[in-house]
Write an enzyme that holds these catalytic residues in place. Structure first.
Site, PDB file in Angstrom:
ATOM      1  CB  ILE A 142       6.890 -17.142  -1.286  1.00  0.00           C
ATOM      2  CG1 ILE A 142       7.924 -17.341  -0.175  1.00  0.00           C
ATOM      3  CG2 ILE A 142       6.783 -18.387  -2.154  1.00  0.00           C
ATOM      4  CD1 ILE A 142       7.578 -18.447   0.800  1.00  0.00           C
ATOM      5  CG  ASP A 158      -3.570  -0.812  -8.433  1.00  0.00           C
ATOM      6  OD1 ASP A 158      -3.770   0.333  -8.001  1.00  0.00           O
ATOM      7  OD2 ASP A 158      -2.929  -1.671  -7.806  1.00  0.00           O
ATOM      8  CB  CYS A 193     -25.411  -2.473 -10.098  1.00  0.00           C
ATOM      9  SG  CYS A 193     -25.371  -4.242 -10.478  1.00  0.00           S
ATOM     10  CE  LYS A 229      -1.196  -4.951  -8.813  1.00  0.00           C
ATOM     11  NZ  LYS A 229      -2.407  -4.607  -8.036  1.00  0.00           N
ATOM     12  CD  GLU A 243     -19.723   2.176 -10.653  1.00  0.00           C
ATOM     13  OE1 GLU A 243     -19.685   1.055 -10.114  1.00  0.00           O
ATOM     14  OE2 GLU A 243     -20.745   2.650 -11.186  1.00  0.00           O
ATOM     15  CB  SER A 284      -0.951   0.011   1.205  1.00  0.00           C
ATOM     16  OG  SER A 284      -1.804  -1.110   1.190  1.00  0.00           O
ATOM     17  CG  LEU A 285       4.982   1.412   0.108  1.00  0.00           C
ATOM     18  CD1 LEU A 285       6.418   1.080  -0.273  1.00  0.00           C
ATOM     19  CD2 LEU A 285       4.959   2.343   1.308  1.00  0.00           C
ATOM     20  N   GLY A 286       1.431   2.828  -2.839  1.00  0.00           N
ATOM     21  CA  GLY A 286       0.979   3.622  -3.979  1.00  0.00           C
ATOM     22  C   GLY A 286       1.671   3.268  -5.277  1.00  0.00           C
ATOM     23  CG  HIS A 292     -21.311  -1.435 -12.036  1.00  0.00           C
ATOM     24  ND1 HIS A 292     -21.299  -1.190 -10.683  1.00  0.00           N
ATOM     25  CD2 HIS A 292     -21.863  -2.665 -12.187  1.00  0.00           C
ATOM     26  CE1 HIS A 292     -21.806  -2.229 -10.036  1.00  0.00           C
ATOM     27  NE2 HIS A 292     -22.159  -3.135 -10.925  1.00  0.00           N
ATOM     28  CG  LEU A 300      -2.709   6.069  -6.729  1.00  0.00           C
ATOM     29  CD1 LEU A 300      -2.900   6.637  -5.328  1.00  0.00           C
ATOM     30  CD2 LEU A 300      -3.660   6.742  -7.712  1.00  0.00           C
TER      31      LEU A 300
END
EC number: 6.3.4.2
Length: 586
Positions: free
Chosen positions: A160, A78, A393, A46, A526, A21-23, A524, A26
């Site tokens: 791993i 992501d 939805c 990804k 969005e 979760s360091l980005g 959806h 982004l």
């Protein structure tokens, strides 16, 4: 002699170390935006090191939202960042999981394609990963070959699970040549308050772990809550054997949309362009600067309640939240999202407590019965108060159930929540019945991807879209039961958009003379919103919320609402009562 079948395309890998979760996503997205603004054609991918084939059946509390692509793939959130920052649609191949890779390799082994070889992680698993990475360099549907493929490697160096992906990336560099591949490593530089120091040792160890598997990063992204001083950057460059120009300080930014400017200030894009010998032009900031002005200089603020069942983890509704904010950007308004647990809105008093100071209510998608009555209660409260409502939805289905209960179908429900309901106003789609019954695979079998819809010409949604022919992405197994359309219409609810054959209800709404703004869509939307091109439904919804806020001080007669209970009946006599005529605001 090494073959170079794709010498026109450069590959850039983004890895992460020290902590999750360091980005990374982004960072990769922002770099992609910068290279795009320099005139390069960029695509992204990804790599996720989990054994699920896709995230479609994963708990939102563990994984966050599932992002659906145009071609119907259920992918990592992501990928949504990539699409929003690049402002282009990505294919399902933009997300690769360990589960996909192993499934393909095992299927090939069963077909005898390995000619009796002992199938192993190296070379068979890594070869399949390499095939999927290199495939991203193929021309897209328009025949355009990307200049750069940015591939984010999920997980943390040392895990791993990530090792086969890192090994495959190393082999890609060996195969294509070092001049065509760039490694960017994102690492944490923690600040220790007691000593008042930034510590570089975790980054040194992370890079050492990366070098131990044969990868030397070309650049480092130093994540910290403050700027990293030049002296520490020089130390990290020396100890990690990275050019000083490739040591990039990225302190926390006020907005995620500031990150491209942060990276550009540190000249990361220029360093990448030089290192990969890419053609380029100066960055065109015209569109992005306009976006940043809208982000940081709003003219007003509106509060939108997002009534959901996964609100403890905002990532479960990431695209919805970003689409709401983008809708606000269009109006030069800041959207404050109030995260409301739907369980608390089952009664009128609960809904009033949760929604009493908001200017709009959004009901997002979801699955399962928990919290459903609260979503319906929130809609009932908003409809009686004249609060703007947007249902996505499952949100559309809740609007339909609430409308049905208001015209006497007090036990109206969805077959998903109550298979024995006498009034299944929401029914299982015919091609989903076997799956719902547990007789077929659950994963990847919903109605997924982009589907067209036809809108009624004089409808609220047609006015928002400025067209009657639209296409939106979907992810559902249930639909409005057409046998109840006429009865539901007695509530005033209008079926304003359907599939081209008229069978599947895609949009519902109340006419403006019945309510200022209640719109539901089975899709959806969005997922197609961009910060620089907000989705028209969200623009219209936020606009309605702004109008509601402006009219709050006007004298409006508020009707008394019978106490709402989960089965749609009144506390007073146990008999379902139709909702009072909703308040109308000029």
């Amino acid at each position: 002699m090494r073959k170079h079948p794709q010498t026109a395309t450069k590959h850039l890998f983004v890895s992460g170390g020290v902590a999750s979760s360091l980005g990374k996503g982004l960072t990769a997205s922002s770099l992609g935006q910068l290279l795009t603004a320099r005139g390069l054609h960029v695509t992204m991918q990804k790599l996720d090191p989990y054994l699920n084939v896709d995230p479609g059946t994963m708990n939102p509390f563990q994984h966050g939202e599932v992002f659906v692509t145009e071609d119907g793939a259920e992918t990592d959130l992501d990928v949504g960042h990539y699409e929003r920052f690049l402002d282009r649609n990505l294919p399902g191949s933009a997300n690769v999981t360990t589960g996909q890779v192993y499934s393909t390799v095992i299927a090939k082994e069963r077909r005898g394609e390995y000619l009796g070889d002992t199938v192993q992680v190296i070379p068979h698993i890594t070869d399949e990963i390499k095939r999927r990475i290199l495939a991203m360099a193929q021309p897209d549907a328009d025949g355009n070959r990307p200049d750069v493929v940015i591939t984010e490697i999920g997980g943390t160096v040392g895990d791993i699970e990530s090792q086969p992906f890192l090994e495959a990336a190393r082999q890609v560099r060996h195969y294509l040549g070092r001049e065509d591949v760039f490694f960017l490593h994102v690492s944490l530089v923690p600040y220790l308050a007691p000593s008042g120091e930034l510590k570089t040792k975790p980054t040194q160890h992370s890079v050492a772990a990366l070098r131990s598997i044969g990868i030397t990063p070309d650049a480092l992204i130093l994540r910290c809550d403050r700027d990293v001083p030049e002296a520490l950057k020089n130390k990290i460059a020396l100890m990690c054997d990275v050019d000083i120009d490739g040591v990039i300080s990225t302190p926390d930014a006020p907005s995620i949309y500031d990150i491209p400017k942060v990276l550009h200030r540190e000249e990361l894009d220029a360093f990448v362009v030089r290192r990969l010998n890419l053609p380029f032009r100066d960055v065109d900031w015209t569109e992005w600067d306009d976006l940043l002005r809208r982000v940081h200089e709003p003219h007003e603020t509106v509060r939108i309640a997002l009534v959901g069942k996964y609100v403890e983890l905002s990532d479960a509704y990431l695209s919805v939240a970003e689409a709401l904010r983008a809708g606000g950007f269009k109006h030069r308004a800041k959207v404050e999202i109030c995260w409301v647990a739907s369980d608390g809105c089952e009664t009128t008093s609960g809904a009033a407590a949760a929604l009493g100071d908001v200017h709009g209510v959004l009901i997002p998608g979801g699955f399962g019965i928990r919290g459903i009555e609260g979503k319906i209660g929130a809609i009932a409260y908003a409809r009686a108060r004249g609060l703007p409502v947007l249902g996505l939805c499952l949100g559309l289905q809740c609007i339909v159930i609430e409308a049905a209960r208001s015209v006497g179908l007090t036990n109206a429900n969805s077959a998903e929540f109550d298979p024995d309901t006498p009034d299944p106003v929401i029914a299982t789609m015919p091609d989903q019945e076997e799956i719902v019954a547990g007789e077929a695979d659950l994963g990847g079998t919903m109605r997924l991807g982009s589907y067209p819809a036809v809108l009624e010409p004089d409808s609220v949604v047609a006015q928002a879209y400025q067209t009657t022919q639209v296409s939106e992405r979907h992810r559902h197994r249930y639909e409005v039961n057409n046998a109840y359309r006429d009865k539901i219409a007695e509530s005033g609810l209008r079926f304003s958009g359907t599939s081209p054959d008229g069978h599947l209800v895609e949009f519902v709404e109340y006419p403006p003379d019945r309510h200022p703004f209640v719109v539901g869509t089975q899709a959806h939307p969005e997922l197609k919103s961009r910060p620089t091109r907000p989705h028209p439904l969200f623009v219209a919804f936020v606009g309605a919320a702004i109008d509601y806020k402006a009219g709050e001080l006007l004298p409006v007669e508020i009707p008394e609402i019978p106490e709402h209970t989960p089965n749609g009946s009144s506390h007073r006599d146990g008999v379902g009562q139709p909702l009072p005529e909703p308040a109308s605001r000029g």
